[in-house]
Design an enzyme around this catalytic site. Structure first.
Site, PDB file in Angstrom:
ATOM      1  N   GLU A 214       0.883  -1.178   0.000  1.00 19.66           N
ATOM      2  CA  GLU A 214       0.000   0.000   0.000  1.00 19.66           C
ATOM      3  C   GLU A 214       0.913   1.219   0.000  1.00 19.66           C
ATOM      4  O   GLU A 214       1.436   1.611   1.045  1.00 19.66           O
ATOM      5  CB  GLU A 214      -0.895  -0.017   1.248  1.00 19.66           C
ATOM      6  CG  GLU A 214      -1.888  -1.169   1.277  1.00 19.66           C
ATOM      7  CD  GLU A 214      -3.081  -0.966   0.355  1.00 19.66           C
ATOM      8  OE1 GLU A 214      -3.378   0.188  -0.011  1.00 19.66           O
ATOM      9  OE2 GLU A 214      -3.707  -1.978  -0.022  1.00 19.66           O
ATOM     10  N   CYS A 248      -2.067   9.620   2.617  1.00 23.00           N
ATOM     11  CA  CYS A 248      -1.620   9.031   1.337  1.00 23.00           C
ATOM     12  C   CYS A 248      -2.555   9.368   0.198  1.00 23.00           C
ATOM     13  O   CYS A 248      -2.121   9.451  -0.945  1.00 23.00           O
ATOM     14  CB  CYS A 248      -1.485   7.522   1.483  1.00 23.00           C
ATOM     15  SG  CYS A 248      -2.993   6.733   2.031  1.00 23.00           S
TER      16      CYS A 248
HETATM   17  P1  NAD Z   1       8.231   4.524   4.969  1.00 23.70           P
HETATM   18  O1  NAD Z   1       8.187   3.743   3.707  1.00 23.70           O
HETATM   19  O2  NAD Z   1       9.380   5.397   5.230  1.00 23.70           O
HETATM   20  O3  NAD Z   1       8.109   3.565   6.270  1.00 23.70           O
HETATM   21  C1  NAD Z   1       7.100   2.610   6.430  1.00 23.70           C
HETATM   22  C2  NAD Z   1       7.600   1.489   7.316  1.00 23.70           C
HETATM   23  O4  NAD Z   1       8.712   0.862   6.721  1.00 23.70           O
HETATM   24  C3  NAD Z   1       8.035   1.919   8.705  1.00 23.70           C
HETATM   25  O5  NAD Z   1       7.514   0.999   9.650  1.00 23.70           O
HETATM   26  C4  NAD Z   1       9.549   1.868   8.644  1.00 23.70           C
HETATM   27  O6  NAD Z   1      10.145   1.524   9.877  1.00 23.70           O
HETATM   28  C5  NAD Z   1       9.811   0.792   7.623  1.00 23.70           C
HETATM   29  N1  NAD Z   1      11.015   1.030   6.839  1.00 23.70           N
HETATM   30  C6  NAD Z   1      11.555   2.228   6.488  1.00 23.70           C
HETATM   31  N2  NAD Z   1      12.669   2.053   5.750  1.00 23.70           N
HETATM   32  C7  NAD Z   1      12.866   0.726   5.659  1.00 23.70           C
HETATM   33  C8  NAD Z   1      13.866  -0.087   5.036  1.00 23.70           C
HETATM   34  N3  NAD Z   1      14.873   0.440   4.350  1.00 23.70           N
HETATM   35  N4  NAD Z   1      13.741  -1.423   5.134  1.00 23.70           N
HETATM   36  C9  NAD Z   1      12.701  -1.973   5.790  1.00 23.70           C
HETATM   37  N5  NAD Z   1      11.754  -1.265   6.422  1.00 23.70           N
HETATM   38  C10 NAD Z   1      11.808   0.063   6.351  1.00 23.70           C
HETATM   39  O7  NAD Z   1       6.858   5.319   4.939  1.00 23.70           O
HETATM   40  P2  NAD Z   1       6.355   6.424   5.939  1.00 23.70           P
HETATM   41  O8  NAD Z   1       7.257   7.620   5.798  1.00 23.70           O
HETATM   42  O9  NAD Z   1       6.113   5.853   7.276  1.00 23.70           O
HETATM   43  O10 NAD Z   1       4.921   6.769   5.305  1.00 23.70           O
HETATM   44  C11 NAD Z   1       4.764   7.673   4.285  1.00 23.70           C
HETATM   45  C12 NAD Z   1       4.504   6.986   2.959  1.00 23.70           C
HETATM   46  O11 NAD Z   1       3.531   5.983   3.088  1.00 23.70           O
HETATM   47  C13 NAD Z   1       3.954   7.943   1.921  1.00 23.70           C
HETATM   48  O12 NAD Z   1       4.542   7.688   0.679  1.00 23.70           O
HETATM   49  C14 NAD Z   1       2.476   7.603   1.874  1.00 23.70           C
HETATM   50  O13 NAD Z   1       1.828   7.931   0.685  1.00 23.70           O
HETATM   51  C15 NAD Z   1       2.506   6.140   2.112  1.00 23.70           C
HETATM   52  N6  NAD Z   1       1.238   5.696   2.673  1.00 23.70           N
HETATM   53  C16 NAD Z   1       0.451   4.896   1.910  1.00 23.70           C
HETATM   54  C17 NAD Z   1      -0.774   4.502   2.416  1.00 23.70           C
HETATM   55  C18 NAD Z   1      -1.705   3.624   1.625  1.00 23.70           C
HETATM   56  O14 NAD Z   1      -2.667   3.168   2.230  1.00 23.70           O
HETATM   57  N7  NAD Z   1      -1.459   3.358   0.367  1.00 23.70           N
HETATM   58  C19 NAD Z   1      -1.175   4.915   3.677  1.00 23.70           C
HETATM   59  C20 NAD Z   1      -0.315   5.735   4.421  1.00 23.70           C
HETATM   60  C21 NAD Z   1       0.895   6.102   3.914  1.00 23.70           C
END
Ligand code: NAD
Length: 460
Positions: A214, A248
């Protein structure tokens, strides 16, 4: 930390595998009981959830109920329909299979991993968990370390109300995520950014683990002239500035018919005042940016184009006023990256074909918004664009309809969930064909001599 220690990850997965093997989670009544347990746990901890969201995002209480604790609606929906979803479904068979019967059985996948983001840090952890429970899996959840207060509350609730052999939370950041990803799961459900989505998918590939991603992206919002202006500006203001734009599916940028642009901008300014008063910094109803890093990233966008509304910011509070930017170029960084904050660029078009071409020249968005009463225009936009979902004459509300699968397409994600789609995501649909013994025609058995004409006849 009340959660599973990272060093024990391998052990806890094994414990969950052992628990799954007992078959307990396959019992539909057990699943319903656990969904009720989760519902009760949320209600019991409402206050701490609201407080944690306030500490992380300065989230207004109403927004916390509407968009986070409101996940209870998903639980109720699953409880209501679970017995129907879990029933094997008869599948039709053709005449040449007359002695057979066919059925499709949903079965749980096993031990699944759910990784969450920080922007709706409670709801986006619990909502997929509802699907995992409903489908009969054991689950490890990893909340976002960036919303640290909410992560702690989620972990506390899970530890208090669930046996870790069944559901457990692992707190931590990238390191924790990577430790988990080094293990084998039966499904990985990830919500976050597109770049990290690729890391998740690469890790999953090692074990051929199926994934649901997502992700995010730039969701366009088209505004035509055939609208109710007052309703339009309110609905855009709400969808864009709820959670200070850290949503998002927030409208990322506006594509506005030139003829209505001025009225729309005036209307937006009026609705900002209606929602947040003369100074949104003093409004109890306006959230803050999650971290200094994200604040700095957003403030950098203010250099692009021309700020025509808002633009004020306070680093110490991580506050950025609801902002509208005009005259941006498509090459500006604000039009290259997902904004994910309270800044709204406005791009004008003279013909809808230009707006459609711009959308189609970019990665497929998670959401597309269209404000127009014109049936022809609605039909054209639906036919000529592709996006995870579409909402016409409103914003963000599509996420609240349990009967609509929610997810992206292309760069905005893989798979979907909510309502029955959540159950499907965490289930395997097992096809079962059964023959009977009352007849055994020999047309398919060797020796084949003389049987070809009959087989050709079958094939038509
Ligand atoms: P992110 O991708 O930075 O982090 C999400 C999760 O991944 C966190 O739990 C983090 O600890 C983990 N993570 C981060 N880097 C990692 C790595 N290198 N390896 C493994 N795990 C890792 O996202 P965010 O900043 O928390 O959220 C923002 C993003 O999420 C935006 O792009 C937003 O659009 C998207 N989002 C999508 C939805 C949806 O339903 N489609 C909902 C909310 C947010």
């Amino acid at each position: 930390m009340i959660t599973t220690e990272l060093s024990n990850v391998g052990d806890i997965i094994q414990t969950q595998r052992d628990f799954f093997k007992t078959g307990k989670t396959k019992d539909v009544n057990f699943r319903i009981e656990q969904l009720k347990n989760l519902r009760q746990a949320i209600i019991e901890h409402e206050e701490s959830i609201v407080e944690a969201l306030k500490a992380d995002l300065h989230k207004p209480t109403v927004e916390s109920y509407l968009t986070e604790i409101g996940v209870i609606k998903e639980i109720d929906y699953a409880i209501k329909y679970l017995k129907t979803w879990t029933k094997p479904k008869k599948a039709p068979v053709s005449f040449d299979f007359f002695s057979y019967s066919a059925r499709i059985y949903p079965e749980p996948l096993g031990v699944v991993l759910i990784i969450g983001p920080w922007n709706y840090p409670f709801q986006l952890m619990i909502s997929p968990l509802v699907g995992a429970i409903a489908a009969g899996n054991c689950t490890i959840i990893k909340p976002s370390e960036i919303a640290s207060h909410t992560s702690a509350v989620v972990a506390k609730i899970i530890a208090k109300h669930f046996d870790p052999a069944y559901i457990t939370a692992v707190e931590g950041g990238v390191e924790a995520s990577q430790k988990l990803l080094a293990e084998k799961f039966d499904h990985i459900f990830f919500t976050g950014g597109t770049a990290v989505g690729k890391v998740i998918m690469a890790a999953a590939a090692k074990y051929l683990t199926p994934v649901t991603l997502e992700l995010g992206g730039k969701s366009p919002c088209i505004v035509d002239t055939d609208i109710n202006l007052e309703h339009t500006v309110r609905r855009i203001t709400w969808g864009k500035f709820i959670n200070a734009g850290q949503t998002c599916i927030a409208p990322d940028y506006l594509l506005v018919n030139k003829k209505i642009k001025k009225d729309l901008i005036d209307g937006l300014e009026k609705s900002f005042k209606e929602f947040y008063g003369d100074n949104p910094a003093n409004s109890p109803d306006y959230a803050r940016i999650i971290s200094q890093k994200h604040f700095d990233r957003l403030v950098n966008f203010l250099k692009d184009g021309e700020v025509i509304i808002g633009g004020e910011n306070q680093p110490s509070e991580r506050y950025i006023a609801p902002t509208v930017i005009d005259n941006v170029s498509l090459e500006d960084s604000i039009m290259q990256e997902e904004i994910f904050g309270p800044i709204l660029p406005v791009i004008e078009y003279t013909d809808i074909g230009e707006a459609i071409a711009l959308i189609n020249s970019r990665p497929k968005p998670l959401a597309l918004y269209l404000f127009s009463q014109s049936k022809n225009l609605q039909k054209r936009v639906l036919q000529e664009t592709s996006s995870g979902g579409v909402c016409i004459n409103d914003t963000v509300m599509q996420v609240g309809v349990s009967s609509l699968p929610f997810g992206g397409v292309g760069d905005s994600g893989i798979g979907n969930y909510h309502g029955k789609a959540s159950f499907d995501t965490f289930s395997h649909y097992k096809s079962v064909l059964q023959n009977s013994f009352w007849l055994d025609l020999k047309w398919r058995y060797a020796p084949y001599e003389g049987k070809l004409p009959l087989i050709k006849k079958f094939l038509g």
